[in-house]
Scaffold this motif. Structure first.
Motif, mmCIF file in Angstrom:
data_model
loop_
_atom_site.group_PDB
_atom_site.id
_atom_site.type_symbol
_atom_site.label_atom_id
_atom_site.label_comp_id
_atom_site.label_asym_id
_atom_site.label_seq_id
_atom_site.Cartn_x
_atom_site.Cartn_y
_atom_site.Cartn_z
ATOM 1 N N TRP A 137 -19.675 -64.589 -64.137
ATOM 2 C CA TRP A 137 -19.329 -65.356 -65.334
ATOM 3 C C TRP A 137 -18.238 -66.352 -64.937
ATOM 4 C CZ3 TRP A 137 -17.610 -60.510 -64.262
ATOM 5 C CH2 TRP A 137 -16.234 -60.291 -64.285
ATOM 6 N N TYR A 138 -17.951 -67.293 -65.827
ATOM 7 C CA TYR A 138 -16.994 -68.355 -65.538
ATOM 8 C C TYR A 138 -15.969 -68.454 -66.656
ATOM 9 C CZ TYR A 138 -20.137 -69.676 -61.789
ATOM 10 O OH TYR A 138 -20.902 -69.648 -60.646
ATOM 11 N N THR A 139 -14.728 -68.795 -66.263
ATOM 12 C CA THR A 139 -13.662 -68.826 -67.254
ATOM 13 C C THR A 139 -12.432 -69.510 -66.685
ATOM 14 O OG1 THR A 139 -12.438 -67.439 -68.823
ATOM 15 C CG2 THR A 139 -12.663 -66.609 -66.575
ATOM 16 N N ASN A 140 -11.362 -69.492 -67.484
ATOM 17 C CA ASN A 140 -10.070 -70.022 -67.072
ATOM 18 C C ASN A 140 -9.320 -68.938 -66.291
ATOM 19 O OD1 ASN A 140 -7.247 -70.783 -67.141
ATOM 20 N ND2 ASN A 140 -7.772 -72.273 -68.715
ATOM 21 N N LYS A 184 -7.445 -62.646 -69.340
ATOM 22 C CA LYS A 184 -8.318 -61.865 -68.459
ATOM 23 C C LYS A 184 -8.107 -62.239 -67.001
ATOM 24 C CE LYS A 184 -12.254 -64.815 -69.792
ATOM 25 N NZ LYS A 184 -11.482 -65.488 -70.876
ATOM 26 N N ALA A 239 -12.794 -77.512 -70.633
ATOM 27 C CA ALA A 239 -12.113 -76.688 -69.637
ATOM 28 C C ALA A 239 -10.745 -77.271 -69.279
ATOM 29 C CB ALA A 239 -12.980 -76.560 -68.381
ATOM 30 N N TRP A 286 -10.013 -73.227 -63.172
ATOM 31 C CA TRP A 286 -11.254 -72.813 -63.835
ATOM 32 C C TRP A 286 -12.310 -72.508 -62.774
ATOM 33 C CZ3 TRP A 286 -16.390 -73.656 -64.283
ATOM 34 C CH2 TRP A 286 -17.033 -73.259 -65.464
ATOM 35 N N GLN A 297 -6.236 -71.854 -72.178
ATOM 36 C CA GLN A 297 -6.769 -70.622 -72.754
ATOM 37 C C GLN A 297 -5.758 -69.481 -72.766
ATOM 38 O OE1 GLN A 297 -10.206 -67.886 -71.162
ATOM 39 N NE2 GLN A 297 -11.148 -69.634 -72.144
ATOM 40 N N SER A 349 -6.147 -67.533 -67.994
ATOM 41 C CA SER A 349 -6.272 -66.835 -69.269
ATOM 42 C C SER A 349 -5.760 -65.406 -69.138
ATOM 43 C CB SER A 349 -7.741 -66.815 -69.707
ATOM 44 O OG SER A 349 -8.513 -66.058 -68.768
ATOM 45 N N VAL A 358 -17.937 -62.497 -72.997
ATOM 46 C CA VAL A 358 -18.221 -63.601 -72.082
ATOM 47 C C VAL A 358 -19.733 -63.654 -71.863
ATOM 48 C CG1 VAL A 358 -15.964 -63.478 -70.952
ATOM 49 C CG2 VAL A 358 -17.874 -62.148 -70.041
#
Length: 215
Positions: free
Chosen positions: A79-82, A87, A139, A175, A144, A85, A67
């Protein structure tokens, strides 16, 4: 044993670029990290903001992925994400994680461990709005970590959400950002003859304790 496996066993590198001493390092690990990341960027290291994120699922199976760090301060590393997901699901069940930066050209590694929390909705909104339009649509388009029938599904989803939101897609509710709040840092500097420099910072009594570890 394959020929490639034999070649790997014979690979060697002598690390001789720099050193890391207690006297020359910062007492605050965040300052040390800031210095090293600044030097990685100045040295044009490829993707200096890329980090490995390790999480552990409820079945105790670890998993890693790359990431990009998008911010850091005294509160932690972001950090940025779904959120849906793999993780995200693992962090929901076990909010402890580890990060690792490897700046090969500088012969340096930084390892960070701690508890992970979601950033505020306002922080996520602000970062999401700063992203390129295609990334904001992405996004929405990508479920994901889920199994999908093919790439065509992603293309179809992107077209659907582009038509729906035009130039102003809102941040998806699934997200946003995470922040790892460090309770331990390690800084590794490669040295000759495998006698590497390795400094650990750990929390003790509300202060950082710096100590040298054997490589």
């Amino acid at each position: 044993m394959s020929s490639t496996s034999g070649q790997i066993a014979d690979l060697r590198k002598s690390y001789e670029r720099a050193e890391l001493s207690e006297e020359a390092s910062h007492a605050d690990p965040l300052q040390q990290f800031d210095q090293w990341l600044t030097e990685a960027i100045a040295g044009q290291v490829p993707e200096p903001n890329a980090m490995t994120l390790a999480t552990v699922a409820s079945d105790l199976r670890p998993s890693t992925r790359i990431v990009l760090v998008k911010g850091y301060d005294a509160r932690g590393i972001c950090w940025y994400t779904n959120y849906e997901s793999r993780k995200g699901q693992e962090l929901a069940g076990n909010p402890y994680a580890a990060l690792q930066f490897h700046w090969v050209e500088l012969e340096r590694v930084v390892r960070i461990e701690g508890r992970v929390e979601k950033v505020s909705a306002q922080e996520s909104d602000t970062y999401y709005a700063s992203r390129p339009l295609d990334s904001r649509i992405g996004a929405w388009a990508s479920p994901q970590s889920q199994v999908i029938p093919g790439r065509g599904m992603l293309v179809t989803n992107a077209a659907k959400y582009s038509a729906q939101f035009l130039l102003q897609p809102p941040r998806p509710p699934h997200w946003g950002g995470y922040r790892l709040v460090p309770d331990q840092w390690q800084f590794w500097q490669g040295r000759k003859s495998r006698l590497h420099d390795r400094l650990r910072y750990r929390q003790a009594g509300g202060a950082w304790v710096r100590e040298r570890l054997a490589p």
